[in-house]
Write a protein that holds these residues in place. Structure first.
Motif, short mmCIF file in Angstrom:
data_model
loop_
_atom_site.label_atom_id
_atom_site.label_comp_id
_atom_site.label_asym_id
_atom_site.label_seq_id
_atom_site.Cartn_x
_atom_site.Cartn_y
_atom_site.Cartn_z
N TYR A 1 74.37 -42.78 -26.14
CA TYR A 1 75.15 -43.91 -26.62
C TYR A 1 76.17 -43.45 -27.64
CZ TYR A 1 71.48 -44.22 -30.33
OH TYR A 1 70.59 -43.96 -31.33
N VAL A 2 77.25 -44.25 -27.73
CA VAL A 2 78.34 -44.00 -28.67
C VAL A 2 78.62 -45.30 -29.40
CG1 VAL A 2 80.73 -43.24 -28.97
CG2 VAL A 2 79.37 -42.30 -27.09
N ILE A 3 78.50 -45.27 -30.73
CA ILE A 3 78.73 -46.46 -31.55
C ILE A 3 79.86 -46.17 -32.53
CG2 ILE A 3 77.69 -48.13 -33.13
CD1 ILE A 3 76.40 -48.12 -30.35
N GLY A 4 80.70 -47.16 -32.78
CA GLY A 4 81.82 -47.01 -33.71
C GLY A 4 83.12 -46.78 -32.98
N ALA A 5 84.18 -47.43 -33.43
CA ALA A 5 85.50 -47.26 -32.80
C ALA A 5 85.96 -45.82 -32.89
CB ALA A 5 86.51 -48.19 -33.45
N ASP A 6 85.49 -45.09 -33.92
CA ASP A 6 85.82 -43.68 -34.08
C ASP A 6 84.69 -42.77 -33.59
OD1 ASP A 6 83.99 -44.36 -35.98
OD2 ASP A 6 85.06 -43.49 -37.68
N GLN B 1 78.83 -36.66 -22.69
CA GLN B 1 80.15 -36.08 -22.44
C GLN B 1 80.99 -36.96 -21.54
OE1 GLN B 1 78.97 -32.20 -21.00
NE2 GLN B 1 79.25 -31.24 -23.01
N MET B 2 80.35 -37.59 -20.55
CA MET B 2 81.09 -38.49 -19.66
C MET B 2 81.59 -39.71 -20.44
SD MET B 2 82.40 -39.18 -16.74
CE MET B 2 81.64 -37.97 -15.65
N LEU B 3 80.75 -40.28 -21.30
CA LEU B 3 81.18 -41.42 -22.12
C LEU B 3 82.36 -41.03 -23.01
CD1 LEU B 3 77.73 -42.92 -23.24
CD2 LEU B 3 79.26 -43.79 -21.45
N MET B 4 82.29 -39.84 -23.60
CA MET B 4 83.35 -39.39 -24.50
C MET B 4 84.63 -39.06 -23.71
SD MET B 4 82.26 -39.71 -27.54
CE MET B 4 83.51 -38.78 -28.45
N ARG B 5 84.47 -38.46 -22.54
CA ARG B 5 85.65 -38.12 -21.73
C ARG B 5 86.39 -39.39 -21.32
NH1 ARG B 5 83.59 -35.30 -16.94
NH2 ARG B 5 82.80 -33.88 -18.52
N ARG B 6 85.63 -40.47 -21.07
CA ARG B 6 86.24 -41.75 -20.71
C ARG B 6 86.65 -42.56 -21.95
NH1 ARG B 6 85.22 -43.82 -15.55
NH2 ARG B 6 84.79 -42.13 -14.10
N GLU B 7 86.48 -41.97 -23.13
CA GLU B 7 86.85 -42.61 -24.41
C GLU B 7 86.12 -43.93 -24.60
OE1 GLU B 7 91.11 -42.83 -24.24
OE2 GLU B 7 91.35 -40.71 -24.65
N MET B 8 84.85 -43.96 -24.21
CA MET B 8 84.04 -45.17 -24.34
C MET B 8 83.44 -45.27 -25.73
SD MET B 8 84.51 -46.50 -21.46
CE MET B 8 83.36 -47.85 -21.57
N ARG B 9 83.38 -46.49 -26.26
CA ARG B 9 82.81 -46.75 -27.57
C ARG B 9 81.92 -47.99 -27.49
NH1 ARG B 9 85.00 -42.50 -27.56
NH2 ARG B 9 86.62 -41.72 -28.98
N MET C 1 91.26 -46.10 -39.54
CA MET C 1 90.58 -46.99 -38.58
C MET C 1 91.32 -46.96 -37.25
SD MET C 1 89.53 -50.94 -39.36
CE MET C 1 88.32 -51.79 -38.36
N GLN C 2 90.55 -46.88 -36.17
CA GLN C 2 91.15 -46.80 -34.83
C GLN C 2 91.93 -48.07 -34.51
OE1 GLN C 2 90.52 -43.33 -34.15
NE2 GLN C 2 90.37 -44.12 -32.08
N GLU C 3 93.12 -47.90 -33.88
CA GLU C 3 93.90 -49.06 -33.47
C GLU C 3 93.26 -49.78 -32.30
OE1 GLU C 3 96.63 -50.62 -34.78
OE2 GLU C 3 96.14 -49.31 -36.46
N GLN C 4 92.58 -49.02 -31.42
CA GLN C 4 91.94 -49.65 -30.29
C GLN C 4 90.82 -48.75 -29.77
OE1 GLN C 4 95.32 -50.14 -27.62
NE2 GLN C 4 94.79 -48.28 -26.52
N TYR C 5 89.98 -49.31 -28.95
CA TYR C 5 88.95 -48.51 -28.30
C TYR C 5 88.64 -49.14 -26.95
CZ TYR C 5 85.46 -52.07 -29.62
OH TYR C 5 84.77 -53.24 -29.76
N ARG C 6 87.93 -48.38 -26.10
CA ARG C 6 87.52 -48.88 -24.79
C ARG C 6 86.01 -49.02 -24.76
NH1 ARG C 6 89.50 -44.86 -20.53
NH2 ARG C 6 89.03 -46.50 -19.04
N THR C 7 85.54 -50.01 -24.02
CA THR C 7 84.11 -50.19 -23.83
C THR C 7 83.86 -50.72 -22.43
OG1 THR C 7 82.07 -51.01 -24.86
CG2 THR C 7 83.93 -52.56 -24.70
N VAL C 8 82.59 -50.76 -22.05
CA VAL C 8 82.24 -51.25 -20.72
C VAL C 8 82.48 -52.76 -20.67
CG1 VAL C 8 79.78 -51.59 -21.28
CG2 VAL C 8 80.48 -51.15 -18.92
N ALA C 9 82.99 -53.22 -19.53
CA ALA C 9 83.37 -54.63 -19.41
C ALA C 9 82.16 -55.56 -19.42
CB ALA C 9 84.18 -54.85 -18.13
N ARG C 10 81.03 -55.08 -18.88
CA ARG C 10 79.84 -55.92 -18.81
C ARG C 10 78.62 -55.02 -18.62
NH1 ARG C 10 78.47 -56.39 -13.25
NH2 ARG C 10 80.10 -55.53 -11.89
N ALA C 11 77.47 -55.57 -18.88
CA ALA C 11 76.24 -54.84 -18.60
C ALA C 11 75.99 -54.84 -17.10
CB ALA C 11 75.07 -55.48 -19.34
#
Length: 208
Positions: free
Chosen positions: A57-62, A84-92, A1-11
């Protein structure tokens, strides 16, 4: 399980114009794939006359769920660069929809790839991102006479106090990193003269 992940701060929404075409990127956090799909459907309803409503879209911490759609643009020129941009920025746990209103000037495959990926990156920069840290959920049961000071001490140390319930005893729900469990157990025993009882629960993610 991932220790942490990044996501967008707000819609939110970011718009740019490239060779007379409008590119409007809508971003939103999405806890599940269904939430992501609902968001995509809502944006499409808002822009029924647009030339294209492409999404990724990217769902899941992993990043276990990754989906993208070109929505009629040449294959691989819209949804994939967005993903690819979402993944490059490590967005989940995030959904992106780029709405294009065609302005009459063809961009070519390379231009489309740069436009769709680029507007997602710009939207992430504008809306900001946050890091979510994996926590162990735990409950502390303690007597009323010690509860007030203990709660203050917990908040002062920066721990995530999730809920406080007053009954025969006081139950304080917290979240703490797995690596801190044993040291916290010792600290709690010292702080309450061994009176408080710590019970570990499941795992969740919270603000880092």
């Amino acid at each position: 399980m991932q220790e942490q992940y990044r996501t967008v701060a707000r819609a939110g929404v970011h718009e740019t114009e490239i060779n007379r075409s409008r590119f409007i990127c809508a971003l939103a956090p999405a806890a599940t794939e269904q939430e992501a799909q609902d968001f995509v459907a809502r944006i499409r309803r808002e822009h029924p006359t647009a030339s294209h409503n492409c999404f990724a879209y990217v769902i899941g911490a992993d990043a276990s769920v990754q989906k993208a759609s070109d929505d009629g643009e040449p294959g691989g020129t819209a949804g994939v660069p967005m993903l690819q941009m979402l993944m490059r920025r490590e967005m989940r746990y995030v959904a992106a929809v780029v709405t294009r209103y065609y302005g009459g000037v063809k961009l070519g495959a390379g231009g489309l790839i740069r436009a769709y990926g680029g507007v997602v990156g710009e939207a992430l920069d504008e809306l900001g991102t946050i890091t979510r840290q994996r926590f162990r959920l735990a409950t502390i049961t303690v007597g009323h006479q010690r509860a007030g000071r203990l709660e203050n001490d917990l908040r002062a140390t920066g721990l995530a106090v999730r809920e406080v319930r007053y009954a025969e005893a006081v139950i304080i729900e917290i979240g703490l990193p797995d690596s801190d469990v044993e040291s916290f157990r010792s600290w709690l025993a010292d702080a309450t003269a061994g009176e408080a009882v710590l019970e570990l629960g499941g795992e969740a993610y919270g603000d880092a």
